[in-house]
Scaffold this motif. Structure first.
Motif, PDB file in Angstrom:
ATOM      1  N   ASP A   1       0.827  -1.206   0.000  1.00 43.08           N
ATOM      2  CA  ASP A   1       0.000   0.000   0.000  1.00 43.08           C
ATOM      3  C   ASP A   1       0.862   1.257   0.000  1.00 43.08           C
ATOM      4  O   ASP A   1       0.491   2.279  -0.586  1.00 43.08           O
ATOM      5  CB  ASP A   1      -0.933  -0.005   1.219  1.00 43.08           C
TER       6      ASP A   1
ATOM      7  N   TYR B   1      -0.435   6.544  -6.579  1.00 42.55           N
ATOM      8  CA  TYR B   1      -1.759   7.161  -6.495  1.00 42.55           C
ATOM      9  C   TYR B   1      -1.649   8.687  -6.471  1.00 42.55           C
ATOM     10  O   TYR B   1      -2.415   9.383  -7.137  1.00 42.55           O
ATOM     11  CB  TYR B   1      -2.413   6.633  -5.221  1.00 42.55           C
TER      12      TYR B   1
ATOM     13  N   GLU C   1      -2.075  10.391   5.501  1.00 39.69           N
ATOM     14  CA  GLU C   1      -2.362   8.959   5.377  1.00 39.69           C
ATOM     15  C   GLU C   1      -1.101   8.117   5.576  1.00 39.69           C
ATOM     16  O   GLU C   1      -1.162   7.027   6.135  1.00 39.69           O
ATOM     17  CB  GLU C   1      -2.983   8.665   4.010  1.00 39.69           C
TER      18      GLU C   1
ATOM     19  N   PHE D   1     -10.607  12.561   7.980  1.00 40.95           N
ATOM     20  CA  PHE D   1     -10.468  11.838   6.720  1.00 40.95           C
ATOM     21  C   PHE D   1     -11.692  12.071   5.831  1.00 40.95           C
ATOM     22  O   PHE D   1     -11.559  12.388   4.645  1.00 40.95           O
ATOM     23  CB  PHE D   1     -10.222  10.350   6.988  1.00 40.95           C
TER      24      PHE D   1
ATOM     25  N   GLU E   1     -10.329  -2.171  -5.900  1.00 37.11           N
ATOM     26  CA  GLU E   1     -10.195  -2.119  -4.438  1.00 37.11           C
ATOM     27  C   GLU E   1     -10.445  -3.501  -3.828  1.00 37.11           C
ATOM     28  O   GLU E   1      -9.717  -3.950  -2.955  1.00 37.11           O
ATOM     29  CB  GLU E   1     -11.171  -1.099  -3.834  1.00 37.11           C
TER      30      GLU E   1
HETATM   31  C1  LIG Z   1      -5.386   0.228  -2.172  1.00 35.75           C
HETATM   32  C2  LIG Z   1      -5.830   1.410  -1.388  1.00 35.75           C
HETATM   33  N1  LIG Z   1      -6.974   1.999  -1.711  1.00 35.75           N
HETATM   34  C3  LIG Z   1      -7.384   3.069  -1.029  1.00 35.75           C
HETATM   35  C4  LIG Z   1      -6.630   3.565   0.012  1.00 35.75           C
HETATM   36  C5  LIG Z   1      -7.109   4.709   0.789  1.00 35.75           C
HETATM   37  N2  LIG Z   1      -6.702   5.945   0.264  1.00 35.75           N
HETATM   38  C6  LIG Z   1      -5.750   6.120  -0.613  1.00 35.75           C
HETATM   39  S1  LIG Z   1      -5.598   7.743  -1.033  1.00 35.75           S
HETATM   40  C7  LIG Z   1      -6.875   8.177  -0.132  1.00 35.75           C
HETATM   41  C8  LIG Z   1      -7.446   9.530  -0.105  1.00 35.75           C
HETATM   42  C9  LIG Z   1      -6.587  10.589   0.339  1.00 35.75           C
HETATM   43  O1  LIG Z   1      -5.939  10.362   1.521  1.00 35.75           O
HETATM   44  C10 LIG Z   1      -7.325   7.088   0.540  1.00 35.75           C
HETATM   45  C11 LIG Z   1      -8.399   7.118   1.478  1.00 35.75           C
HETATM   46  C12 LIG Z   1      -5.422   2.935   0.309  1.00 35.75           C
HETATM   47  N3  LIG Z   1      -4.640   3.361   1.301  1.00 35.75           N
HETATM   48  N4  LIG Z   1      -5.051   1.864  -0.399  1.00 35.75           N
END
Ligand SMILES: Cc1ncc(C[n+]2csc(CCO)c2C)c(N)n1
Length: 225
Positions: free
Chosen positions: A44, A51, A82, A171, A208
């Protein structure tokens, strides 16, 4: 119901399968094998780095000051806020920075981030927003539901910080602006274009779901760490 808010219902089957996935449920109960969580955490971490670049691409497609400022805030929320929970658990596991840097993204991880980046390169701003939207929205929904469902054991749960991060109002507030932004951007779209946007959203909810599956099975890759 607005277009953006109705998207969850369009993906409801896989959305619920994600919540009921053993990785998510065992994390909520605190019974998830730590090796599985460690695998998830390291994958992650790499996922979040890729991301964040999707938001950089989104910025190149935006002109509005508020949109640019929201995109820049969520990039920071991803890379700073995060990441705090990732660094906390890395410390808990005694994982060195060297070990973090030596990990390679799994095949599925590369597939998921490559898909988001391809959409952000080829698509318009709203397509880019809906490809990342399920990341925040599913985590927020699952975090809040886990917190409620497993509230009696939360104090002793090794994954309490993870649950607290994603169930928290900070969040939720960080991505609240997505709903109105998407609704504004789809105002003049044709039915065909709306269908494409919906499909991109559903596809990211599927990705996801598969990320939990990948982590639960510690899915290997032929590219070795
Ligand atoms: C595979 C995967 N999917 C979603 C998230 C959660 N996430 C990623 S970016 C973001 C929004 C801005 O903080 C959030 C909630 C993760 N950690 N890993």
């Amino acid at each position: 119901m607005s277009f953006s808010r109705s998207l969850k219902q369009k993906a409801i089957k896989v959305w619920e399968d994600g919540y009921n996935h053993p990785f998510v449920q065992e994390l909520g109960a605190g019974t998830l094998h730590k090796e599985k969580f460690k695998f998830y955490l390291l994958q992650d971490y790499l996922y979040l780095l890729e991301y964040a670049k999707v938001f950089a691409m989104a910025m190149t497609k935006a002109d509005d000051e508020k949109m640019l400022s929201n995109l820049s805030s969520i990039t920071k929320a991803t890379l700073v806020d995060e990441m705090k929970v990732h660094h906390l658990y890395m410390k808990e596991f005694g994982i060195s920075e060297e070990e973090v840097k030596s990990v390679k993204a799994s095949l599925f991880n590369r597939t998921y981030t490559a898909n988001m980046q391809a959409i952000s390169l080829k698509g318009d701003l709203v397509e880019t927003l809906v490809t990342v939207f399920p990341c925040a929205w599913t985590y927020c929904d699952y975090g809040k539901r886990l917190k409620e469902q497993y509230k009696d054991n939360l104090e002793d749960n090794f994954y309490k910080s993870w649950i607290e991060t994603y169930s928290g109002s900070d969040f939720e507030n960080s991505f609240e602006w997505f709903y109105d932004a998407i609704d504004e951007l789809v105002e003049n779209k044709s039915d065909k274009e709306l269908q494409k946007i919906e499909d991109i959203f559903i596809s990211s909810v599927e990705f996801e779901y598969m990320f939990w599956e990948m982590a639960y099975n510690k899915q290997m890759s032929y590219i070795k760490d």
